[in-house]
Design a protein around this motif. Structure first.
Motif, mmCIF file in Angstrom:
data_model
loop_
_atom_site.group_PDB
_atom_site.id
_atom_site.type_symbol
_atom_site.label_atom_id
_atom_site.label_comp_id
_atom_site.label_asym_id
_atom_site.label_seq_id
_atom_site.Cartn_x
_atom_site.Cartn_y
_atom_site.Cartn_z
ATOM 1 N N THR A 102 34.170 37.907 23.229
ATOM 2 C CA THR A 102 33.302 38.098 24.384
ATOM 3 C C THR A 102 33.268 36.819 25.204
ATOM 4 O O THR A 102 33.089 35.725 24.654
ATOM 5 N N TYR A 103 33.440 36.967 26.499
ATOM 6 C CA TYR A 103 33.510 35.846 27.426
ATOM 7 C C TYR A 103 32.536 36.071 28.581
ATOM 8 O O TYR A 103 32.116 37.194 28.841
ATOM 9 N N GLU A 104 32.235 34.998 29.293
ATOM 10 C CA GLU A 104 31.428 35.072 30.498
ATOM 11 C C GLU A 104 32.301 34.604 31.653
ATOM 12 O O GLU A 104 32.818 33.486 31.628
ATOM 13 N N LEU A 105 32.495 35.484 32.647
ATOM 14 C CA LEU A 105 33.245 35.133 33.845
ATOM 15 C C LEU A 105 32.256 34.883 34.966
ATOM 16 O O LEU A 105 31.270 35.612 35.106
ATOM 17 N N ARG A 106 32.529 33.854 35.752
ATOM 18 C CA ARG A 106 31.629 33.482 36.839
ATOM 19 C C ARG A 106 32.463 33.019 38.031
ATOM 20 O O ARG A 106 33.434 32.292 37.863
ATOM 21 N N ALA A 107 32.043 33.452 39.220
ATOM 22 C CA ALA A 107 32.654 32.969 40.460
ATOM 23 C C ALA A 107 31.826 31.784 40.944
ATOM 24 O O ALA A 107 30.600 31.868 41.034
ATOM 25 N N VAL A 108 32.490 30.670 41.209
ATOM 26 C CA VAL A 108 31.830 29.467 41.714
ATOM 27 C C VAL A 108 32.554 29.016 42.978
ATOM 28 O O VAL A 108 33.648 29.495 43.276
ATOM 29 N N SER A 109 31.944 28.100 43.711
ATOM 30 C CA SER A 109 32.519 27.609 44.971
ATOM 31 C C SER A 109 32.754 28.766 45.941
ATOM 32 O O SER A 109 33.766 28.824 46.628
ATOM 33 N N VAL A 110 31.803 29.699 45.962
ATOM 34 C CA VAL A 110 31.890 30.887 46.822
ATOM 35 C C VAL A 110 30.752 30.808 47.817
ATOM 36 O O VAL A 110 29.672 30.308 47.496
ATOM 37 N N ILE A 113 25.850 34.081 46.481
ATOM 38 C CA ILE A 113 25.167 33.930 45.203
ATOM 39 C C ILE A 113 25.832 34.884 44.214
ATOM 40 O O ILE A 113 25.877 36.094 44.443
ATOM 41 N N CYS A 114 26.357 34.342 43.133
ATOM 42 C CA CYS A 114 27.146 35.133 42.193
ATOM 43 C C CYS A 114 26.509 35.122 40.810
ATOM 44 O O CYS A 114 26.082 34.070 40.333
ATOM 45 N N LEU A 115 26.473 36.279 40.181
ATOM 46 C CA LEU A 115 25.985 36.390 38.813
ATOM 47 C C LEU A 115 27.169 36.381 37.860
ATOM 48 O O LEU A 115 28.252 36.877 38.187
ATOM 49 N N ALA A 116 26.946 35.846 36.672
ATOM 50 C CA ALA A 116 27.982 35.858 35.642
ATOM 51 C C ALA A 116 28.161 37.282 35.132
ATOM 52 O O ALA A 116 27.241 38.104 35.196
ATOM 53 N N GLN A 117 29.346 37.578 34.644
ATOM 54 C CA GLN A 117 29.632 38.898 34.087
ATOM 55 C C GLN A 117 30.204 38.732 32.693
ATOM 56 O O GLN A 117 31.173 38.004 32.491
ATOM 57 N N GLU A 126 43.937 45.701 28.953
ATOM 58 C CA GLU A 126 43.859 45.125 30.291
ATOM 59 C C GLU A 126 42.589 45.621 30.955
ATOM 60 O O GLU A 126 42.287 46.807 30.893
ATOM 61 N N GLN A 127 41.838 44.690 31.549
ATOM 62 C CA GLN A 127 40.620 45.048 32.271
ATOM 63 C C GLN A 127 40.715 44.553 33.693
ATOM 64 O O GLN A 127 41.154 43.429 33.934
ATOM 65 N N ASP A 128 40.300 45.394 34.627
ATOM 66 C CA ASP A 128 40.253 45.022 36.033
ATOM 67 C C ASP A 128 38.782 44.969 36.423
ATOM 68 O O ASP A 128 38.077 45.977 36.316
ATOM 69 N N ILE A 129 38.306 43.808 36.831
ATOM 70 C CA ILE A 129 36.898 43.661 37.163
ATOM 71 C C ILE A 129 36.725 43.046 38.549
ATOM 72 O O ILE A 129 37.630 42.403 39.079
ATOM 73 N N LYS A 130 35.548 43.261 39.097
ATOM 74 C CA LYS A 130 35.173 42.640 40.366
ATOM 75 C C LYS A 130 33.966 41.764 40.098
ATOM 76 O O LYS A 130 32.977 42.212 39.541
ATOM 77 N N LEU A 131 34.074 40.495 40.470
ATOM 78 C CA LEU A 131 32.932 39.588 40.408
ATOM 79 C C LEU A 131 32.242 39.674 41.766
ATOM 80 O O LEU A 131 32.767 39.210 42.774
ATOM 81 N N VAL A 132 31.086 40.346 41.808
ATOM 82 C CA VAL A 132 30.404 40.607 43.074
ATOM 83 C C VAL A 132 29.416 39.490 43.372
ATOM 84 O O VAL A 132 28.604 39.130 42.515
#
Length: 136
Positions: A102-110, A113-117, A126-132
């Motif tokens: 299990t991992y936490e993905l986060r968008a930064v330098s955007v 305001i981004c929440l971790a997923q 294979e997983q396709d995700i959108k960091l909203v």
């Protein structure tokens, strides 16, 4: 060359090989099976970029229903420590090959305001995700 010189040379080569043998492994260090997580950073809400009449609001080749990926940096953390990061320009997708877990993905330098997923990676999956991210 003496026997002592040959042994010393062989020992140096073996030590150099041992030091380099860990290079290029996937995060986690065991070089075992991995799964793939890929996707985009998506900005939603807030002020939308202005589109001139007759101009296309998407990049060439992108689906009008699917906005191009936003620029930023995606970080991957596990157990509180960062294991990978990838910087994206507009329209780019991120992709990580990771050992199961299990991992936490986060968008930064955007510009938003981004929440971790949280993402659970399975072997050969294979997983396709959108960091909203919410626009500022």
């Amino acid at each position: 060359m003496s026997v002592h010189g040959s042994i010393a040379g062989l020992a140096s080569v073996l030590l150099a090989f041992a030091a380099l043998s860990g290079c290029g492994e996937a995060p986690g260090g065991d070089g075992g099976p991995t799964g793939t997580v890929a996707g985009t950073i998506v900005l939603s809400g807030g002020s939308q970029p202005m589109t001139l009449p007759g101009a296309s609001p998407t990049l060439p080749g992108a689906s009008p229903a699917e906005p191009p990926g936003a620029p930023g940096t995606v970080t991957v953390s596990r157990d509180g420590g960062e294991v990978a990061r990838q910087k994206l320009t507009e329209g780019e997708r991120f992709q990580f090959s990771l050992p199961p877990g299990t991992y936490e993905l986060r968008a930064v330098s955007v510009d938003g305001i981004c929440l971790a997923q949280a993402v659970t990676v399975a072997v050969n999956a294979e997983q396709d995700i959108k960091l909203v991210c919410q626009r500022k």
